[in-house]
Every structure is written in C-alpha cells, then in structure tokens.
Design an enzyme around this catalytic site. Sequence first.
Site, PDB file in Angstrom:
ATOM      1  CG  PHE A  60      15.120 -66.650  63.616  1.00 32.96           C
ATOM      2  CD1 PHE A  60      15.073 -67.994  63.302  1.00 32.96           C
ATOM      3  CD2 PHE A  60      16.366 -66.083  63.836  1.00 32.96           C
ATOM      4  CE1 PHE A  60      16.234 -68.760  63.199  1.00 32.96           C
ATOM      5  CE2 PHE A  60      17.536 -66.827  63.752  1.00 32.96           C
ATOM      6  CZ  PHE A  60      17.467 -68.174  63.425  1.00 32.96           C
ATOM      7  CE  LYS A  61      18.130 -68.665  60.274  1.00 26.56           C
ATOM      8  NZ  LYS A  61      19.456 -69.153  60.381  1.00 26.56           N
TER       9      LYS A  61
END
Length: 432
Positions: free
Chosen positions: A106-107
């Site tokens: 998700f980063k």
Amino acid sequence: MNFYSTNNPEHRVSLKEAVIKGLAPDQGLYMPEKIPTLPQDFFDKLPDLSFQEIGYEVITALFGEDLSVEQIKELVDHTLTFDAPLVKIEEGVYTLELFHGPTLAFKDFGARFCSKLMSILMEGEDRQVRVLVATSGDTGSAVANGFYKVPGVEVIILYPKGKVSELQEKQFTTLGENISTLEVDGVFDDCQKMVKEAFLDKELNEKMLLTSANSINIARWIPQCLYYFYAYSRLPKTDKKLAISVPSGNFGNLGAGILAERMGLPIDTFIASTNVNRVVPNYLAGNPFTTESSLQTISNSMDVGNPSNFYRLLALFGNDEALFRQKVKGFYFDDQDTINGMKNVKQNSNYIMDPHGAVGYLGLRNFRNISPDEYVGIFLETAHPGKFRNVVEEVLELKLELPERLAKFLEGEKKTIALKNDYQEFKKYLCN
Ligand SMILES: Cc1ncc(COP(=O)(O)O)c(C=O)c1O
Ligand SMILES: N[C@@H](CCOP(=O)(O)O)C(=O)O
C-alpha cells in the site's frame, strides 16, 4: 492552507515547508489547520467516479489553495496508475487489495505522491535533497522505487538487520544509483529514532537539506486517504453501517482513514488491528498511552513499539480521548492467531492473505462477532502475499507464484552498509 504541529498548534507553516521539513522542529507531526468537508453531491456521485476523478476532488479540497489544477492533475495521475480492487471474502466481509502497485504494497500510493509533490515544490531550486527513511520493510521498497533515479534526490534507507523479509530487503538493497541502504543493528524503532534525531540536529541541517518519506511527512501520509473513498465507492449498496479494519504498525494508514472520515466519508467504526505490538489497542482499551520495545512477529512490517502517528490520531479527534475510543476499536493477535486466520480464510474462501492482511481480517472478525448483522466490513490487504512467501508457503503448505516484478528483485545483488545502533555513527555516515 497552513499546517500546525501536533506539539504546538501555534506553530504553523506552509505546505512547502511542511513537506520539505517532514517533521516539525518541536518533534510534532504536521496537521492540516482545517479539515475540509466534501459536499453531499460528491458522495452521491462517488460510485460513478473513477479512482482518478475521486483523487482530483479530494486533493483539490486539501491542497487546492496551494497547487494549480494542472499540478493536482499531474500529482493524482502519477499516483493512481494502478487499481485497488475490493474483493468479497465472505458474507459482509470485503478486502481492499492495496498491493497492485510497483512494489506490491500500500505504500506505493503514498511514495509516488510524495516524490511527485516534492519535485513540484522544489521546481526551479538547485538544492540537493536527502530523503531519510526508516523502514520495517515496505516503506523502504516503495520509497526506493518512487524516488529511483529522480534527479536532485538522494534516498537513505535505515532498516533493522534480520527483521525484514528476504524479498522486502532485496527490493531496496539491489537498486543502487541514488538509493543507499543502512542495515542497523537494532529494531525498527531504533531506525525511526535515529532518523528523527537527524531532522532535529542543527549542525547537520546547516550542512544539508534533509527530509522524510515516512508517514510522518504529510506528503506520504495524506494521499493514503484516497483509497478509503475509493473503497466506499465500490462497495455494493447497503443499509448496514461500515467498519474498516486497518492492520497497523506506525498508524499512518489508520490516520489517513480517519482523515477521510473527518472529511465526511461515512465510516461508522475503525478497527485498529495489530500483532503483539499492541500499544494502541492497549490504549483504546482504556489504559494510558505508553510505548514499548518492539517484538518480532511474522507480520514484521507492523513490528512497531513507538508508533509515530499516535498523536496525529488524537489530533484528528480534537484531542478528545473519549471520542477517539468510541470511534476506533482495537484488537491484537499473536502469530498463532495470524496463522489460524490465514488457514481458515484459505480453507473457507480460497483466498490467500499475507500475514498483515490476516491481522486486519481477524480484527474485523472479532468486531463483527459482537454485532454481525449491523455491519458490513472491509479489511485492508496491505501487501501481496508473495512479499512474505516464506511464511505464507509454510503456513498454507503451497507454492506461491511470484508476480514477475517481484521475482526479478531476487536476481539482484544486495548492497548495504552495516550500521551500529548509534546516532553518532549515523551522523558520521551522513557527513562523509
Ligand atoms: C504490509 C504492511 N501492513 C501494514 C503496515 C502498517 O501500516 P502503518 O505503519 O501505516 O500502520 C505496514 C507498514 O507500514 C506494512 O508494510
Ligand atoms: N511499516 C512501515 C514502518 C514505517 O511506516 P511509515 O508508514 O511511517 O513509513 C514500513 O513498512 O517500513
């Protein structure tokens, strides 16, 4: 819009200063001085909007005073180049897959936004920026990828020796070019502490321009709110209340979800799901907030004992602890719980969760056990299971097919520098 420090609401800076400084001089985290509420017609038309269209509206509400329409479009288009599908797991339970970006975590959303916003804000300046990053695994790879070969930027990543997965480590130690990595003899919190100390070191800051690409930086943190709007927009119509479970470590992701809710997104309850690094669930259960040394677990990216974003969460509720505890429920799980959760979901739904997503699933399951019919729930799947293939293959007794972009990192040669858990050693490194 200006941004204030969580340690001193009187201390206010511009967007550019907040992004370039990363951390306020009093060690507080920057917060938007006002949280805009989006109009009802935006929520009504959400199901018909694309991810990018949602992005333009949300980012305009937050940064529209500081950036032009073209800059906002450039930023959002650069960030949202991949999807975040909402997948049904069982009746009333969905997962938002946030791992379809370049480094499969998700980063990638925040890292891509951060690197583009920094280039926009630094346009026309010839200063070299050094981006310092502390990682327990995924931030390092996403930031390395997001800033790889960006002119005028050098990235230095600190990570705890032996405490990130083999694939995570390969993703940031094999790139070279403008990406350097330091393998610290300590835990994630030691890396985070050294990085924060560097931002506050007057002597160092006179010599070089340092900034952060951890979620302490609003440029990394704020864009994470976008996929909460998107998840809501793709949820089949329901009269039930919405609960979102966020597998958490440093609590930037959960904070971004709360920001979306404060902007008007109808999320009834958040679930702060952690592994045994349980300082926030402990707090939410009514205890005072205390930090602890982090413990090693199979959901290693969440092995954080001193979460940076805690006071940002509190600030989002106007420092009202009762409201915070009412809106956010906390649960924690040990490795055996996580393993059982991964096995059950594979068996019952034929879905493969990574250990972090599994913690999110378990938090949601515990919460829904209390009142299953009232809620529909989403848990965030924060990384591709292949990033933790040793654990996943052993637990589920299967062989994972690695996506090509992940498999290719295994071929690269790890290049890293060993660093003692000692700030002076780190400073010496930076000054050489
Ligand atoms: C896969 C994964 N899940 C969950 C988390 C926890 O997210 P946060 O630090 O925003 O709480 C991380 C690390 O940040 C991560 O890499
Ligand atoms: N889990 C993180 C720790 C750092 O989190 P951040 O969101 O503050 O950058 C990681 O993957 O490194």
